[in-house]
Design an enzyme around this catalytic site. Structure first.
Site, PDB file in Angstrom:
ATOM      1  N   ASP A 179      29.820  36.289  24.131  1.00 46.32           N
ATOM      2  CA  ASP A 179      30.256  36.182  25.517  1.00 46.32           C
ATOM      3  C   ASP A 179      29.177  35.255  26.150  1.00 46.32           C
ATOM      4  OD1 ASP A 179      31.448  36.916  27.954  1.00 46.32           O
ATOM      5  OD2 ASP A 179      32.565  38.394  26.659  1.00 46.32           O
ATOM      6  N   HIS A 214      30.676  38.579  32.731  1.00 47.92           N
ATOM      7  CA  HIS A 214      31.801  38.816  31.887  1.00 47.92           C
ATOM      8  C   HIS A 214      31.429  39.520  30.670  1.00 47.92           C
ATOM      9  CE1 HIS A 214      35.187  37.650  28.964  1.00 47.92           C
ATOM     10  NE2 HIS A 214      35.690  37.687  30.079  1.00 47.92           N
ATOM     11  N   SER A 262      40.740  39.400  27.454  1.00 53.97           N
ATOM     12  CA  SER A 262      39.490  39.575  27.397  1.00 53.97           C
ATOM     13  C   SER A 262      38.999  41.129  27.144  1.00 53.97           C
ATOM     14  CB  SER A 262      38.429  38.851  28.499  1.00 53.97           C
ATOM     15  OG  SER A 262      38.281  37.626  28.282  1.00 53.97           O
TER      16      SER A 262
END
Length: 587
Positions: free
Chosen positions: A180, A220, A394
């Site tokens: 990520d 994220h 995601s």
């Protein structure tokens, strides 16, 4: 030829590294090149010294050799010659027997003439400012609303959380790598305290800055990790595999997209293999900022080739489908979701249980089925400052990773591709499929049942052939919906199209938060069964879809397909309430 140039050429031919002092003159601009090497002759390799025991055990379980030539290092002589010629070497890949380097055009010409070099290919390189990611300070809170608590419960229960808890399956014994853009806050957020206390974050590495610390950059990665193993303050979980071990790899920068990130993904995959990883989650992807749709065939991009190689090593690679469903210029999946051996996960709307508007569509180039399966594309996640509601594929991907880890925990003898196929075949639509839902949401009863025990669904509809149409009529026994029985005919039958969303979802990996639906504070939402839709498609003899649709069933005479739409050998396939049937047009 001067003595100095002659001496340099001799050194390069012999594979001896050299150092060139700066001349003080302006250097020509450098760009990235992929240098493909010819062979690995004479290279020695000891897998027991290189791999951790978990890697060797994974390969034994899957009947793979302890090592093959793709595991061997690049020939040192070739590497010395490349390093001496290029401006800099940024990646050395054992798996692909190649090197990424920065070089001037003149240096690239010299590289092409070196012994052992098969080819030198210019790599695309663009830098773009991407959509900003909503910061945790704007949306995250430790105060969780009733609606968001319910979402947290539904995102796991939709994939069988209750049954998995009863079976004591939580991913224990599996190693999961998360690739990520950064894991800001994971080292301090209470959602991950159990991982820190039990020391189940076993390795970390930032492949962009080349350092172990990954707890910086974007939020994220932590949001994604929470959809596998994050905990709420009450001790319940946001994902299905809180008992697994984790490796965290930073492979992407949040606001800039550069080819270096594909290199980082490849390097991270080789690292994950060496560290004994079973599953890779990649909630990242590359699309029209770098490629064309026709190149999404699983063979063009460096990252897709890396993903396919990881699958060959017995690793299950799970990737988000992408958030380009409403992008008229792209619309389809990105890479590495285009890989044949990559389990591509699309997003479901948790309110309708249909394809989320933003979720990218298939097929891949060559008309291959994508996405493979779906999970909720809206989720409650952990972020610095608390928890927030967020949407994007995601988060569908790590929800599926948690399910895969639990299945593999129970059935450890399976190979990675057997787990892949098992998840597909457990889809609520299987063997029906389309390019929005794939095979649908995996059903836990099918996943946990012993092999070959799946019950045969009872027929729920019939094909009725007329002169000009093929009609689909729901059987009386399957015509009961809550509180009423469907009439044979109603005023209309409509195709289901999810309501348009007021705000577009940013690019994959750049998702933004969404407010919860308005619900009175004292009202507790009630979990309901997913709606029962009728799905139908028309496929040619090769299984390529020409048309597909989802219908809201309000009457028994639910569908009429004009026979003129069916070419010789075409298949009209219909799915309703677990039952799939095919009508084949006469040749």
């Amino acid at each position: 030829m001067s003595k100095r140039i002659y001496f340099l050429c001799c050194q390069l031919l012999l594979g001896i590294g050299v150092w060139l002092p700066s001349t003080g003159k302006a250097q020509a601009p450098t760009t990235r090149y992929w240098v493909q090497l010819r062979d690995k002759k004479g290279v020695n390799f000891n897998p027991k010294a290189y791999f951790v025991p978990a890697t060797l055990a994974r390969r034994v379980r899957q009947h793979l050799p302890a090592a093959d030539s793709t595991d061997y290092p690049v020939r040192p002589a070739y590497l010395r010659a490349l390093s001496a010629t290029a401006d800099s070497v940024t990646l050395v890949s054992r798996w692909l027997n190649g090197v990424v380097c920065r070089a001037t055009p003149a240096q690239a010409q010299v590289l092409r003439r070196l012994p052992g070099v098969l080819s030198v290919t210019l790599l695309p390189e663009r830098q773009l400012q991407l959509a900003a990611h909503t910061t945790a300070a704007e949306g995250a809170s430790m105060q969780i609303s009733t609606v968001n608590r319910q979402l947290a419960r539904r995102q796991t229960e939709s994939l069988g959380a209750v049954q998995l808890r009863r079976a004591h399956l939580n991913g224990r014994g599996l190693r999961i790598a998360i690739f990520d853009a950064g894991f800001n806050g994971v080292d301090s957020h209470p959602a991950f305290e159990h991982l820190r206390t039990e020391k189940r974050i076993v390795a970390t590495y930032d492949f962009l800055k080349r350092q172990p610390n990954v707890y910086h950059g974007a939020n994220h990665g932590g949001e994604v990790l929470s959809c596998v193993a994050g905990a709420l303050p009450d001790g319940s979980y946001l994902g299905l595999a809180p008992g697994a071990e984790f490796l965290l790899a930073r492979t992407e920068q949040m606001f800039r997209e550069r080819y270096a990130e594909e290199e980082a993904w490849l390097a991270a995959a080789e690292w994950a293999d060496r560290q004994g990883v079973d599953i890779i989650n990649s909630s990242l992807g590359y699309t029209n900022r770098r490629y064309f749709p026709e190149q999404m065939n699983g063979r063009i991009s460096l990252i897709a080739r890396a993903a396919e190689m990881a699958a060959r090593k017995g690793i299950l690679v799970v990737n988000a489908a992408g958030n380009d469903g409403e992008d008229e210029e792209w619309h389809t999946i990105g890479t590495p979701a285009d890989g044949d051996s990559v389990l591509t996960v699309g997003g479901l709307d948790p309110d309708t249980y249909l394809h989320s508007d933003f979720s990218s569509y298939g097929p891949g180039a060559g008309r291959r089925l994508k996405p493979n399966v779906v999970a909720f594309g809206t989720a409650l996640v952990a972020a610095p400052g608390g928890y927030e509601r967020i949407e994007g594929t995601s988060f569908a991907s790590p929800l599926m990773v948690g399910l895969a880890a639990c299945v593999w925990q129970q059935q450890r003898q399976l190979t990675a591709m057997e787990v892949f196929r098992k998840l597909e075949k457990a889809g609520e639509l299987y063997p029906y499929y389309d390019y929005a839902h794939g095979y649908g949401r995996p059903q836990i009863a099918s996943l946990l049942a012993p092999s070959g025990v799946a019950a045969t669904p009872a027929p729920t509809f019939d094909f009725v052939r007329h002169d000009s149409v093929v009609a689909v009529v729901i059987r009386v026994a399957a015509a009961t919906v809550p509180a009423r029985t469907l009439p044979l005919y109603a005023d209309s039958v409509r195709a289901v199209t999810p309501a348009a969303r007021p705000n577009e979802v940013p690019a994959l990996g750049k998702e933004s938060t969404v407010p919860p639906p308005e619900t009175p504070a004292e009202e507790e939402p009630v979990l309901q069964e997913p709606p029962r839709y009728l799905y139908w498609h028309i496929a040619n003899r090769q299984g390529v879809l020409r048309r597909y649709e989802v219908r809201d069933v309000t009457q028994r005479a639910v569908l009429e397909v004009p026979r003129r739409l069916l070419q010789p050998g075409d298949m009209l396939r219909v799915h309703y309430r677990g039952f799939t049937q095919t009508y084949t047009a006469a040749p």
